[in-house]
Design an enzyme around this catalytic site. Structure first.
Site, short mmCIF file in Angstrom:
data_model
loop_
_atom_site.label_atom_id
_atom_site.label_comp_id
_atom_site.label_asym_id
_atom_site.label_seq_id
_atom_site.Cartn_x
_atom_site.Cartn_y
_atom_site.Cartn_z
N GLU A 78 0.89 -1.07 0.22
CA GLU A 78 0.05 0.04 0.11
C GLU A 78 0.96 1.25 0.00
O GLU A 78 1.93 1.34 0.32
CB GLU A 78 -1.01 0.16 1.28
CG GLU A 78 -1.93 -1.12 1.59
CD GLU A 78 -2.54 -1.14 2.55
OE1 GLU A 78 -3.47 -1.82 2.84
OE2 GLU A 78 -2.33 -0.17 3.60
N LYS A 113 2.20 4.62 1.56
CA LYS A 113 2.50 5.24 2.77
C LYS A 113 2.11 6.59 2.67
O LYS A 113 2.94 7.37 1.95
CB LYS A 113 3.94 5.07 3.46
CG LYS A 113 3.84 5.34 4.84
CD LYS A 113 5.44 5.22 5.34
CE LYS A 113 5.24 5.57 6.97
NZ LYS A 113 4.52 6.78 7.36
#
Length: 613
Positions: free
Chosen positions: A21, A23
């Site tokens: 994912e 950040k």
């Protein structure tokens, strides 16, 4: 409830057991929603709902849709998005410091923050924390689908609740993050459970660190930090310091050398003249200071003089590998101390302000291969040697460059494209997305005529309640921009308004203003160029440099209160405009949120009726 935290890691782990994912650089937040309460809790368990009312209000509007899923707990980040992968850290810090409710509401309206959700901890009162990351992620995605909320992150969305997608391929995500200068990537083991307050190695954060060279300028004995500086305009500029990353042996050797070659020493400080250069890793710059700096290596072959602010800016610019900067020491003006390095650094630093005004427009540039020391030429066609990432749109047998990103902007900068000229519409419409009046005095000495014309026009704009935006042409005149919604008015319709206003000026002040196309017939009057606003014509883009021998001046946006007798183009240099960016911001910041077509439609309708009666 304290959040589960990732462990910092140098490399992105690979394997089928990992998912990835983005950040984000924001405020970690856990949102808990019940039938009667909405709670936004920080990492340190402090309430955030007062600080970010726009998020709480968005949740309130979803109340009816949310009822079947309450109580509900979401894990995520509060962010100030400027792109898909980038959250503005400085703006977040500013929002976090605000105490006044009026100021909070004002900023929430100007720059609304979003909550990007990446985990689901409770739904319908059922805890999911003992389930796998993949199960929680899938249930979160299903929840967002049922609520008809976006399944992606974007600054263009009106929704304050957004979904952080997962990626199976870290390489493509990492490349996107680097191009957008995002903070980094989070790698999560697919089978990981959620443990409150735990710093876990099942979640790893890999940060998008940069590197550059700096001069060691001092040592603080009280905290063990080495001071770092670069040259800016011939003066040493402090950019922070480091203590981490250097071994005990290297630290002892460096302190010893500094003592032997010190310029001065006190009980707390050692200062030395520029001599030692080091490479330092850091996350970003915040108010001119390095964030998360750490030592990488000594650079014995690099001269302190080569460590400049401009080199730092160019070095951290997130661009494609194909963008190579050449001959950076090349002088560009005979009368001004402006180098190619300074010009490219300016483009990078102003890019966030400049790119929106050239985005999706068919670009015409004026290139100055030898600066002001040689001839210039117009370039419309994209050259064959352009990198593959350069976007083009073909119209009328011309492959126009469309400059939508930093890489394209800086590649053009390295080609010494000083002037960026854009049409009045985007490439996907034949209707204008703005009106621009060009106020062209006969000479630079006659600039007061442009000020007079603009102020007289402002009186008319105010009468009609039109919001307008003045800017310097960067040469000898002024230009006034009026934003329009896409596909709202034709050029024929806008001509009714522009011709009316031009005729009003020349009728009211015939001794000062004219619409005469031929220069020889203008008699030292200012030319009100309304004919230029037409399909196929172009105007200089806001924040573009102008290639004029008089100086390296900028087509700078202005506040209306600045359009007075004290206004002069001469002070609007690259340095001055960059300083304005930091101190007063962009006068055109509300440009794209202020379309004036509805008011203009009424004015144009009344003008047509007036003509027909």
């Amino acid at each position: 409830m304290k959040p589960m935290l990732p462990t910092l890691h140098n490399d992105i782990p690979n394997g089928e057991e990992w998912a990835y994912e983005t950040k984000y650089d924001g405020f970690r937040c856990i949102i808990t929603i019940t039938e009667t309460t909405i709670q936004l809790m920080s990492r340190n368990e402090k309430p955030l709902e007062t600080q970010f009312p726009e998020i709480k209000n968005d949740i309130k509007e979803l109340r009816q849709k949310l009822l079947p899923y309450l109580p509900l707990t979401l894990d995520g980040e509060i962010v100030s998005l400027t792109s898909k992968h980038y959250s503005d850290f400085e703006r977040m810090q500013m929002r976090g410091r605000l105490k006044s409710s009026d100021k909070i509401l004002h900023e929430a309206e100007r720059f609304p923050c979003s909550f990007v959700a990446f985990d689901l901890l409770t739904i319908g009162g059922e805890s999911l924390i003992s389930k796998s990351y993949m199960t929680r992620k899938q249930e979160l995605e299903q929840l967002f689908k049922k609520l008809q909320l976006p399944l992606y992150v974007s600054p263009d969305l009106q929704n304050r609740l957004q979904f952080v997608p997962k990626y199976e391929n870290s390489a493509s995500l990492w490349q996107e993050i680097k191009m957008e200068d995002g903070e980094g990537i989070i790698a999560k083991q697919k089978q990981s459970k959620w443990d409150s307050g735990l710093r876990t190695k099942q979640w790893l954060k890999i940060k998008n660190y940069k590197q550059s060279n700096f001069i060691i300028s001092g040592y603080d004995k009280t905290n063990g930090y080495f001071h770092l500086s670069v040259y800016k305009k011939g003066e040493l500029l402090s950019v922070g310091g480091f203590s981490h990353g250097i071994s005990s042996e290297e630290r002892a050797a460096l302190v010893s050398i500094m003592k032997e070659n010190k310029r001065s020493e006190s009980h707390t400080q050692i200062d030395i003249d520029p001599a030692i250069v080091v490479t330092v890793q850091f996350l970003s710059l915040y108010k001119g200071q390095l964030r998360e700096p750490s030592f990488v290596s000594f650079q014995f072959d690099i001269k302190p003089d080569d460590c400049t602010w401009e080199q730092l800016m160019i070095g951290i610019a997130p661009v494609h590998n194909e963008v190579q900067f050449t001959h950076l020491d090349k002088p560009l003006w005979e009368t001004n101390d402006v180098s190619k390095e300074q010009f490219i650094s300016y483009l990078y630093q102003i890019s966030d302000y400049m790119l929106p005004f050239i985005k999706n427009r068919l670009l015409t540039v004026i290139r100055f291969p030898h600066g002001m020391f040689g001839e210039a030429f117009y370039q419309k066609n994209c050259p064959e040697y352009a990198p593959a990432f350069i976007k083009t749109v073909r119209q009328e047998d011309i492959d126009f460059i469309v400059c939508n990103d930093l890489s394209t902007l800086l590649w053009l900068g390295n080609q010494l494209a000083f002037e960026f000229h854009v049409p009045f519409q985007t490439y996907d419409t034949k209707m204008p997305t703005e009106i621009v009046f060009d106020l062209d005095p006969p000479s630079r000495e006659d600039f007061p005529l442009a000020i007079k014309a603009a102020r007289e026009m402002k009186k008319v704009f105010d009468r009609f309640h039109l919001k307008t935006f003045p800017k310097l042409s960067g040469n000898k005149g002024l230009q006034i921009h009026i934003p329009l919604s896409k596909n709202s008015l034709t050029y024929e319709q806008t001509r009714i308004f522009t011709e009316f206003l031009a005729n009003y000026l020349i009728t009211s002040f015939p001794e000062h203003f004219t619409t005469e196309r031929l220069k020889k017939n203008r008699s030292q009057r200012l030319y009100v160029d309304y004919i230029q606003h037409a399909e196929g014509k172009t105007i200089i883009a806001p924040y573009s440099l102008r290639g004029k021998k008089a100086g390296a001046f900028i087509a700078a946006p202005l506040f209306w209160e600045e359009v007075n007798e004290e206004l002069t183009v001469n002070k609007f240099t690259m340095d001055y405009v960059l300083n304005r960016k930091e101190t007063v911001g962009c006068p055109f910041k509300e440009y794209y949120s202020s379309p004036q077509d509805e008011i203009l439609k009424t004015i144009i309708h009344d003008l047509i009726n007036l003509t027909n009666t």
